[in-house]
Design a protein around this motif. Sequence first.
Motif, mmCIF file in Angstrom:
data_model
loop_
_atom_site.group_PDB
_atom_site.id
_atom_site.type_symbol
_atom_site.label_atom_id
_atom_site.label_comp_id
_atom_site.label_asym_id
_atom_site.label_seq_id
_atom_site.Cartn_x
_atom_site.Cartn_y
_atom_site.Cartn_z
ATOM 1 N N LYS A 8 43.305 79.356 25.806
ATOM 2 C CA LYS A 8 44.355 79.903 24.947
ATOM 3 C C LYS A 8 44.081 79.527 23.500
ATOM 4 O O LYS A 8 43.596 78.436 23.219
ATOM 5 C CB LYS A 8 45.713 79.305 25.318
ATOM 6 N N PRO A 9 44.474 80.405 22.576
ATOM 7 C CA PRO A 9 44.368 80.018 21.164
ATOM 8 C C PRO A 9 45.445 78.977 20.846
ATOM 9 O O PRO A 9 46.539 79.012 21.413
ATOM 10 C CB PRO A 9 44.632 81.318 20.412
ATOM 11 N N LEU A 10 45.135 78.038 19.986
ATOM 12 C CA LEU A 10 46.090 77.011 19.591
ATOM 13 C C LEU A 10 46.996 77.591 18.512
ATOM 14 O O LEU A 10 46.555 77.884 17.413
ATOM 15 C CB LEU A 10 45.352 75.771 19.063
ATOM 16 N N ILE A 14 52.638 76.858 20.509
ATOM 17 C CA ILE A 14 52.086 75.973 21.550
ATOM 18 C C ILE A 14 52.167 74.511 21.119
ATOM 19 O O ILE A 14 52.517 73.641 21.919
ATOM 20 C CB ILE A 14 50.644 76.373 21.919
ATOM 21 N N THR A 15 51.896 74.224 19.852
ATOM 22 C CA THR A 15 51.963 72.828 19.396
ATOM 23 C C THR A 15 53.399 72.314 19.413
ATOM 24 O O THR A 15 53.648 71.165 19.773
ATOM 25 C CB THR A 15 51.356 72.652 17.992
ATOM 26 N N HIS A 17 55.782 73.375 21.457
ATOM 27 C CA HIS A 17 56.107 73.215 22.873
ATOM 28 C C HIS A 17 55.520 71.905 23.412
ATOM 29 O O HIS A 17 56.197 71.141 24.094
ATOM 30 C CB HIS A 17 55.575 74.409 23.675
ATOM 31 N N THR A 18 54.261 71.650 23.097
ATOM 32 C CA THR A 18 53.598 70.424 23.555
ATOM 33 C C THR A 18 54.301 69.192 23.010
ATOM 34 O O THR A 18 54.540 68.221 23.728
ATOM 35 C CB THR A 18 52.116 70.424 23.149
ATOM 36 N N PHE A 19 54.641 69.217 21.726
ATOM 37 C CA PHE A 19 55.348 68.090 21.118
ATOM 38 C C PHE A 19 56.682 67.870 21.825
ATOM 39 O O PHE A 19 57.011 66.738 22.209
ATOM 40 C CB PHE A 19 55.576 68.344 19.624
ATOM 41 N N ALA A 20 57.452 68.938 22.011
ATOM 42 C CA ALA A 20 58.777 68.812 22.617
ATOM 43 C C ALA A 20 58.708 68.303 24.049
ATOM 44 O O ALA A 20 59.491 67.441 24.450
ATOM 45 C CB ALA A 20 59.498 70.158 22.573
ATOM 46 N N THR A 21 57.768 68.810 24.827
ATOM 47 C CA THR A 21 57.690 68.455 26.244
ATOM 48 C C THR A 21 56.930 67.161 26.483
ATOM 49 O O THR A 21 57.440 66.214 27.075
ATOM 50 C CB THR A 21 57.028 69.593 27.038
ATOM 51 N N TYR A 49 61.802 75.561 24.022
ATOM 52 C CA TYR A 49 60.543 74.884 23.711
ATOM 53 C C TYR A 49 60.210 73.787 24.713
ATOM 54 O O TYR A 49 59.053 73.541 25.020
ATOM 55 C CB TYR A 49 60.603 74.250 22.313
ATOM 56 N N ALA A 50 61.234 73.091 25.165
ATOM 57 C CA ALA A 50 61.010 71.903 25.985
ATOM 58 C C ALA A 50 61.225 72.210 27.456
ATOM 59 O O ALA A 50 62.236 72.787 27.830
ATOM 60 C CB ALA A 50 61.956 70.801 25.541
ATOM 61 N N ARG A 51 60.305 71.811 28.261
ATOM 62 C CA ARG A 51 60.427 71.992 29.705
ATOM 63 C C ARG A 51 60.504 70.633 30.380
ATOM 64 O O ARG A 51 59.844 69.693 29.967
ATOM 65 C CB ARG A 51 59.218 72.755 30.237
#
Length: 70
Positions: A8-10, A14-15, A17-21, A49-51
């Motif tokens: 996947k492109p960054l 995505i950043t 989402h990653t931070f939140a989760t 955003y957060a899972r």
Amino acid sequence: MKQLKWTKPLTYHITRHTFATTVTLTNGVPIETVGQMLGHKNIRTTQRYARVTDTKISKDMQPLKENYKS
């Protein structure tokens, strides 16, 4: 990115989402605090955003498990 074998492109999304989760929720930061850090006015936006991960569920359930052991 090729070295990391990402397909996947960054992206900005995505950043966030990653931070939140991964960075915050999995490490015990309350979702309300995460929302403030992301600049959200509504908690529902943060929830997009957060899972909740299996790791987070396991950590959250550990005190309950300990409570029922006694």
